[in-house]
Design an enzyme around this catalytic site. Sequence first.
Site, mmCIF file in Angstrom:
data_model
loop_
_atom_site.group_PDB
_atom_site.id
_atom_site.type_symbol
_atom_site.label_atom_id
_atom_site.label_comp_id
_atom_site.label_asym_id
_atom_site.label_seq_id
_atom_site.Cartn_x
_atom_site.Cartn_y
_atom_site.Cartn_z
ATOM 1 C CG ASP A 37 -1.758 -1.159 1.455
ATOM 2 O OD1 ASP A 37 -1.344 -2.255 1.061
ATOM 3 O OD2 ASP A 37 -2.854 -1.016 2.028
ATOM 4 C CD GLU A 71 -4.586 -10.018 -0.423
ATOM 5 O OE1 GLU A 71 -5.561 -10.029 0.346
ATOM 6 O OE2 GLU A 71 -3.487 -9.533 -0.125
HETATM 7 C C1 BGC Z 1 -5.663 -6.095 0.167
HETATM 8 C C2 BGC Z 1 -4.174 -5.895 -0.019
HETATM 9 C C3 BGC Z 1 -3.718 -4.789 0.901
HETATM 10 C C4 BGC Z 1 -4.111 -5.067 2.323
HETATM 11 C C5 BGC Z 1 -3.779 -3.924 3.245
HETATM 12 C C6 BGC Z 1 -5.947 -6.376 1.618
HETATM 13 O O1 BGC Z 1 -7.327 -6.497 1.817
HETATM 14 O O2 BGC Z 1 -6.113 -7.168 -0.619
HETATM 15 O O3 BGC Z 1 -3.910 -5.556 -1.354
HETATM 16 O O4 BGC Z 1 -2.347 -4.655 0.796
HETATM 17 O O5 BGC Z 1 -5.495 -5.290 2.402
HETATM 18 O O6 BGC Z 1 -4.463 -2.777 2.893
#
Ligand code: BGC
Length: 756
Positions: free
Chosen positions: A332, A475
Amino acid sequence: MKKLWSLSTTEHGGDKESIMRRGNVYQVANGYMGYRGTLDEFGPDEAVGITLAGVFDRVGDAWREPVNAPNGGFTRVALDGVELSALGDDVVRHRQTLHFADARFERTTVFRRGGKTLTLTSSRFLSAVTPNLGVIAVSVTCDQPGEIAIRTGIDGNIWDLNGPHLPELAHTREGDVLLTAGRTHESGKHVVVAELSSAEWAGGQAADSADNRNLRVLTVRAEAGQTYRFFKYFAVFTDNDRVDGALGEAAISAVRTAHALGYDECLAQHAAEWRRKWERCDVLIEGDDEAQHALRYSVLQLLMVAPVAGSANSIPARALSGQVYKGAIFWDTEMFMFPFFLHAYPEKAVELLRYRIRTLDGARRKAKTEGAGYRGAFYAWESQDTGDDACSYFNVGDPFTGRELRTHFRDKQVHISGDVAIAMWEYFKLTGDDSLLLEGGAEVILECARFYHSYLYYKKDKDRYEVLDVIGPDEYHERVNNNAFTNMVARETFLIAQAAVAHLRKKHPAALSALVKKLRLARELPAFAEAARKLYVPKPARKTGLIEQFDGYFALKDVPVAEVKAKMVHPHEYLGAGQGLAVPTQVIKQADVVMMLNLFKSRFSADIKRANWEYYEPRTEHGSSLSACAYALVATEFGNLDFAYKYFLKTAKIDLEAKYKVYAGTVFMGGSHPAANGGAWMTAIFGFAGVQADARRLAINPRLYRTWRRLQFRLSYRGDWFRVELTPDRANVVAEKTNRRARSPHRRPAQKSRAR
Ligand code: BGC
């Protein structure tokens, strides 16, 4: 326009969740710590949190998380022997406000009790000048004579998710200063809080240290209509602070110094610093108050949580709003927050990158120990103070069984290393400053390239390298092969590694040979060039222009997002991992191919962007706060400004509206969303203003949203500052007078220009 510089609510009671949300929305922070937007009289049940940047601890087997300090801002007021609270029944009126101009939280609550009306106000800020310091002014007015007792000092009852991190606090007093000290479990780190309160009236003061609180009681026989003010100064120090002498002494001296200056002067200095921040970083949107307000709030959030100079800290995914997500730093930061700092506050961008340099050894350890073992630097998916991965292999809970689900964020989301390398190189490209490369940045880049080189799979029949068994940004689909985003990022890392070597060879040959020697890289370097050449990156299909997210994605079940969600049996059900509902389908969690099109925007045509955007958007759940801005940004590239605007607002208002997901499976993940704040800024500046910078030029291709009459902001580019003013028919870029006159070859004389 005052209302565009503040946020207010009159809500005060409510359930735990709304108190929690207000705590996020109204927080103040100064990079050293965050203080949740909770009220003076609140305690751990109302999720009061003073979260410290860069101080972590683990209790037993629970998740390692940032440490919350004892609450030096605690105050409870009693009228005629009865304590008052905004959560009680005596509240007539309440208003709390976050002032953007000086990052200050203010509350006024009017209570009616036993026929008397008492007004309590407080104004709180975390100093932008002295990072360890918090300052609060409290005032109490009663419309009739009454006995007022104020219990104020330090509350040692700390709200923790996986604590307690500071067991056995010692509460002491040094003259007029209260001191509360504790040590963390894991590394025995000291955390010390000092507090000094001074009342404007002469009255009684008695010590009160019951219930794990270190308080004093200020009493006053209030006269009708008379206002009684007192000021609180608290300072937090930890072993992370490099101070001469004892931490307690440093904390005591900090509150005494602040007290000697007085509230007004502390506030004046703090406010002056904030004026400087806003002069640089404000983005003016004329014609759209909603967008202006939300974007300003987003910028405020980023400025508040930016690391303290010299700390080499970074910004966690939930910033300093608490311990959620283990206070960890994810991609992020580099992909969503870093661009704001790079363009608007480069000193802070440096700090973020220094954090990755500082944690390089952790990334090396991870590479060695993850899976079959790799070389180079595999950065932590969830990175804390050492760079070791805080992400567990079972990062999501199953709400049906309460069991932990195996997720592969930690071991397979390999794009993280390339994200870091890309940010490191962007800094050099856009500032022209190679000092960070020499300070360890080049080492980071080369070690990231080395990691990918050890991860690649050589496919003999096709004479190409592939990246197998990964998770891309989406994810919900784990352990896939040739994720377009990941492969592109890996290839870029090899290209950057070569460019970094070429730069050092030309400008700093001795540093290069020392580095190559240190890393024993001489024989591997040519292999990076070969890897860049032969690394397979999924291409747009000739007919449709579509890029397949990963091998086999198009063969998955093509069902609408709503259909997948309709099958959910539990509201907190996780859609990914082994059995998740999205796994056999094309439904994705967040921007993935579209994220790639955004990150490498100059390499894809508008048609390709449109085709992929139109394909992937309906298949995206936007289950992450990182998703909407990527779609907004790409939409501006091919001219769907209405859509871009919708997702821009959604991103910019995420914390204002606080309508985000609070659970992933059984895991609580509420808190603020600095990546979305950065995404909102990017959409305004890269999207609607069309700013695009590389090492050679800063280009502006405005496509203002139709209701915007003016968009104005400042940008830093290669050491100079530019003021950009865009209206529907004009674009002015003005070089600041303070820019250096002596110009290196890449710099053209600054001039007032008309971009179109
Ligand atoms: C997202 C990731 C992100 C993380 C922290 C997750 O829900 O899929 O891309 O880095 O949250 O914000």
